[in-house]
Scaffold this active site. Structure first.
Site, PDB file in Angstrom:
ATOM      1  N   PRO A   2     -39.984 -45.700  -5.466  1.00  0.00           N
ATOM      2  CA  PRO A   2     -39.752 -45.541  -6.905  1.00  0.00           C
ATOM      3  C   PRO A   2     -39.125 -46.795  -7.511  1.00  0.00           C
ATOM      4  O   PRO A   2     -38.278 -47.443  -6.895  1.00  0.00           O
ATOM      5  CB  PRO A   2     -38.806 -44.349  -6.993  1.00  0.00           C
ATOM      6  N   GLU A   3     -39.591 -47.132  -8.702  1.00  0.00           N
ATOM      7  CA  GLU A   3     -39.104 -48.330  -9.375  1.00  0.00           C
ATOM      8  C   GLU A   3     -38.365 -47.920 -10.651  1.00  0.00           C
ATOM      9  O   GLU A   3     -38.085 -46.732 -10.836  1.00  0.00           O
ATOM     10  CB  GLU A   3     -40.294 -49.268  -9.654  1.00  0.00           C
ATOM     11  N   LYS A  58     -33.119 -49.971  -9.220  1.00  0.00           N
ATOM     12  CA  LYS A  58     -33.785 -48.790  -8.665  1.00  0.00           C
ATOM     13  C   LYS A  58     -32.767 -47.767  -8.150  1.00  0.00           C
ATOM     14  O   LYS A  58     -33.103 -46.888  -7.365  1.00  0.00           O
ATOM     15  CB  LYS A  58     -34.721 -49.212  -7.523  1.00  0.00           C
ATOM     16  N   ARG A 110     -35.271 -41.467   4.660  1.00  0.00           N
ATOM     17  CA  ARG A 110     -35.239 -42.103   5.976  1.00  0.00           C
ATOM     18  C   ARG A 110     -34.431 -43.389   5.860  1.00  0.00           C
ATOM     19  O   ARG A 110     -33.467 -43.603   6.572  1.00  0.00           O
ATOM     20  CB  ARG A 110     -36.651 -42.387   6.469  1.00  0.00           C
ATOM     21  N   ARG A 150     -37.309 -72.202 -11.545  1.00  0.00           N
ATOM     22  CA  ARG A 150     -37.898 -71.414 -10.453  1.00  0.00           C
ATOM     23  C   ARG A 150     -39.313 -71.916 -10.201  1.00  0.00           C
ATOM     24  O   ARG A 150     -40.011 -72.306 -11.120  1.00  0.00           O
ATOM     25  CB  ARG A 150     -37.930 -69.926 -10.806  1.00  0.00           C
ATOM     26  N   ARG A 257     -47.111 -58.245   1.009  1.00  0.00           N
ATOM     27  CA  ARG A 257     -47.153 -57.131   0.050  1.00  0.00           C
ATOM     28  C   ARG A 257     -48.562 -57.060  -0.516  1.00  0.00           C
ATOM     29  O   ARG A 257     -49.195 -58.095  -0.757  1.00  0.00           O
ATOM     30  CB  ARG A 257     -46.170 -57.366  -1.122  1.00  0.00           C
TER      31      ARG A 257
END
Ligand SMILES: [Zn+2]
Length: 267
Positions: A2-3, A58, A110, A150, A257
């Site tokens: 979940p975000e 989150k 978990r 960045r 990812r």
């Protein structure tokens, strides 16, 4: 995992259900999901009213009457259900907070956890987390400053919680599709218009995610029609047609990812 939109949805839906209510008991079936001995945890939360529920990145923070807080991170697979014993889903419950005959069930914890901490400890946990993208102070100027100097790829940068809070693997794909930018584009190669589009898409997609109830598949309570209404544009839609240009959506692993995107209308 979940975000921001999923956790914000949980927060908004839980507030009227447990806000102001006193915890009447706790059941711990998995000690690893909490941070102190189960008996101590139970006695410290019992009879405490939930004074408020806040979200940061989150995480959810349940503020208790005595000043301490429960810090929740669902991580991968964690979820919640609120209701009576007979309505709860057939899942192993790791932690349960009771409010008389209704219970808040935490399942799939978990890696996820519910920790009882002081406000200071929570602030310490949050010290390296970047700004909230939907905060009213998160201006384009702030955004530009954060990204200045960045050099990373766009998706990797959006996933970095120290840069911006709350965006994960799914919404990073959604945001980049909406901004028509490829996930591997380098931050320092973007021009002013690209940056403006990215800034607007972050806010648009996250707000849309919240309005539509995020993507969590299971309801928070019996009769909950809000949770899980968000329909992803590209994430997990490999091989399907792009909703903007009708080309095929592709999937590629970027820094281990999965990234979903459209090679034809994202540049
Ligand atoms: Zn497309």
């Amino acid at each position: 995992m979940p975000e921001l939109p999923e956790m914000e949805t949980y927060k908004l839906l839980l507030q009227p259900l447990i806000g102001g209510q006193a915890v009447t008991g706790a059941t711990i079936n998995r000690e690893k999901s909490i941070n102190i001995p189960a008996e101590q945890f139970t006695s410290l939360v019992t009879n405490q009213k939930i004074k408020g529920i806040e979200r940061r990145a989150k995480y959810l923070v349940f503020r208790l009457q005595n000043g301490s807080c429960l810090l929740l991170h669902l991580m991968l697979g964690g979820r919640m259900f609120f209701g009576k014993e007979e309505d709860r889903p057939d899942r192993t419950v790791q932690v349960q907070l009771s409010f008389e005959n209704h219970h808040l069930y935490f399942t799939g914890l978990r890696l996820g956890y519910l920790h009882l901490l002081s406000l200071e400890m929570i602030q310490q946990e949050f010290q390296h987390i970047g700004p909230e993208p939907l905060d009213q102070h998160f201006s384009f100027h702030t955004f530009e400053n954060i990204l200045k100097d960045r050099k990373g790829g766009l998706k990797t940068t959006l996933l970095n919680q120290e840069v911006i809070a709350g965006i994960g693997n799914r919404y990073s794909d959604e945001i980049l599709w909406h901004a028509q930018l490829l996930p591997e584009r380098k931050i320092n190669e973007l021009d002013h218009d690209d940056l403006v589009r990215l800034y607007k898409s972050i806010q648009y997609i996250l707000q849309q995610g919240i309005q539509q109830g995020g993507y969590m598949e299971e309801p928070l309570f019996k009769g909950d029609l809000k949770t899980g209404g968000y329909d992803m544009y590209v994430h997990s839609h490999e091989g399907e047609n792009c909703r903007r240009c009708h080309s095929t959506i592709v999937m590629k692993e970027i820094s281990s990812r999965k990234a979903y995107f459209c090679q034809s209308c994202q540049h």
